[in-house]
Scaffold this active site. Structure first.
Site, mmCIF file in Angstrom:
data_model
loop_
_atom_site.group_PDB
_atom_site.id
_atom_site.type_symbol
_atom_site.label_atom_id
_atom_site.label_comp_id
_atom_site.label_asym_id
_atom_site.label_seq_id
_atom_site.Cartn_x
_atom_site.Cartn_y
_atom_site.Cartn_z
ATOM 1 N N ASP A 40 -2.556 -10.734 -2.091
ATOM 2 C CA ASP A 40 -3.076 -10.228 -0.818
ATOM 3 C C ASP A 40 -4.568 -9.918 -1.001
ATOM 4 O OD1 ASP A 40 -1.772 -8.606 1.842
ATOM 5 O OD2 ASP A 40 -3.699 -7.819 1.122
ATOM 6 N N HIS A 62 0.817 -1.222 0.000
ATOM 7 C CA HIS A 62 0.000 0.000 0.000
ATOM 8 C C HIS A 62 0.848 1.269 0.000
ATOM 9 C CE1 HIS A 62 -3.466 -2.502 0.515
ATOM 10 N NE2 HIS A 62 -3.137 -2.900 1.723
ATOM 11 N N HIS A 76 -6.149 -7.447 -0.078
ATOM 12 C CA HIS A 76 -6.334 -6.032 -0.397
ATOM 13 C C HIS A 76 -5.620 -5.691 -1.715
ATOM 14 C CE1 HIS A 76 -6.453 -6.288 4.098
ATOM 15 N NE2 HIS A 76 -7.525 -5.544 3.910
ATOM 16 N N ASP A 110 -3.844 -12.818 3.904
ATOM 17 C CA ASP A 110 -5.079 -12.353 4.538
ATOM 18 C C ASP A 110 -6.330 -12.610 3.700
ATOM 19 O OD1 ASP A 110 -4.165 -10.497 2.720
ATOM 20 O OD2 ASP A 110 -4.161 -8.799 4.105
#
Ligand SMILES: [Zn+2]
Length: 341
Positions: free
Chosen positions: A193, A157, A195, A282
């Site tokens: 991931d 990120h 996200h 995740d």
């Protein structure tokens, strides 16, 4: 599988995190380091220190002023009277307001996207050490086929000039740039991931030499909200070199694996000379902040598919938060990757 790790990465130890208006224990805890390291140890892998490759591989993808801010902020903390155990702000620069202030508090708001990335006493050595692990894994992957970088805090990120989403330095981007410099490219990043890898996308969005593909939960009601949609395909020379494969919340193994395979097909069409896997765990069904429902068998299947691509591959740890499944899924992923190689 060679595992690159450093205890320095446990020196970033955030305590609190605002989630839905309530302070909770920060999900990206220092304990993740030992848990992931021990999971790799249980798999019988060879652990190694990354060495020190300096700032140049970091500056290859990050703004030098941002890197200097991260490196120097804690030493400048006396500039913020009344400061506690972390540098954090509640005032963030919006696109309409982009002047660069002189003071530390304002710089924190310029260089951060949210309140998840406090700078504490050990933050810089931790993020620097994680980036060195990514560099070492990239080198080892090119030399001997594959390697794993135990990076924490995670990185995907982080943009060229901003922290956010628990991330400070974009370890996956650092690894990709290292592979690019060594091989002449092209290279590819596959981000699995849960996200969207918004920082990675941002760093390479206008470039054709690094293909970025991300498989993640639909951002329309999930972090990172403001990027990660299927119609973001790159711009300028990078047009066609970014791929987003968002999935509905609650998606399980079958749609997730189909998206991973579609991502791998994009990678294969790019004919890269190296692959970085942004290995968030995740997407697991048990993850405390995840939105998908991937099982251990799902991770094993993804690992096998990725290994079968036959590319020099650096696995770079991204998310994956404290739950019983976290170490199990790492051990299983690494074993399945090795078995398919
Ligand atoms: Zn994540």
């Amino acid at each position: 599988m060679r595992i690159f790790h450093t205890p320095d990465t446990a020196r970033h130890d955030p305590e609190r995190y605002w989630r839905r208006g309530t302070p909770i224990p920060h999900p990206e805890q220092a304990a993740r380091y030992a848990i992931l390291r021990d999971a790799a140890l249980r798999g019988g892998h060879a652990l190694a220190a990354p060495g020190d490759h300096g700032l140049d591989p970091i500056r290859a993808v990050h703004d030098p002023d941002y890197v200097a801010f991260l490196a120097e902020a804690w030493a400048r903390r006396a500039e913020m009277p009344g400061i506690g155990d972390e540098i954090l702000t509640g005032a963030f620069a919006r696109p309409q307001m982009h002047r660069k202030p002189a003071g530390l508090l304002g710089l924190a708001g310029l260089y951060m996207a949210d309140t998840s990335t406090p700078i504490r006493a050990g933050t810089w050595p931790a993020v620097y050490g994680a980036a060195q692990c990514a560099v070492a894994a990239a080198d080892a992957a090119l030399a001997s086929g594959h390697a794993y970088a135990l990076c924490r805090p995670p990185g995907h990120h982080a943009y060229a000039d901003s922290a956010g989403g628990f991330c400070f330095l974009n370890n996956s981007a650092v690894a990709a740039a290292r592979m690019l410099a060594a091989t002449g490219g092209p290279v590819a990043i596959l981000d699995i991931d849960v996200h969207h890898g918004n920082g990675t996308q941002g760093i390479f969005y206008a470039r054709a030499d690094v293909l970025t593909v991300s498989v993640h939960a639909d951002p329309s009601d999930y972090f990172p909200f403001f990027a990660g949609y299927a119609d973001e395909t790159g711009e300028g020379p990078g047009a066609g070199f970014n791929g987003n494969l968002p999935l509905p919340p609650g998606s399980g193994d079958a749609p997730w694996l189909a998206a991973v395979e579609a991502g791998l097909a994009r990678v294969a069409a790019h004919a890269p000379r190296g692959l970085v896997v942004a290995l968030g765990l995740d997407a697991a069904e048990d993850d405390p902040i995840g939105a998908l429902r991937v099982t251990q068998a799902g991770f094993e299947a993804a690992a096998a598919r990725i290994a079968e691509a036959g590319l020099p591959t650096a696995l770079v740890q991204e998310g994956g938060y404290l739950c019983a499944a976290l170490p199990r899924n790492l051990t299983a992923f690494l074993a399945a990757f090795d078995a398919a190689r």
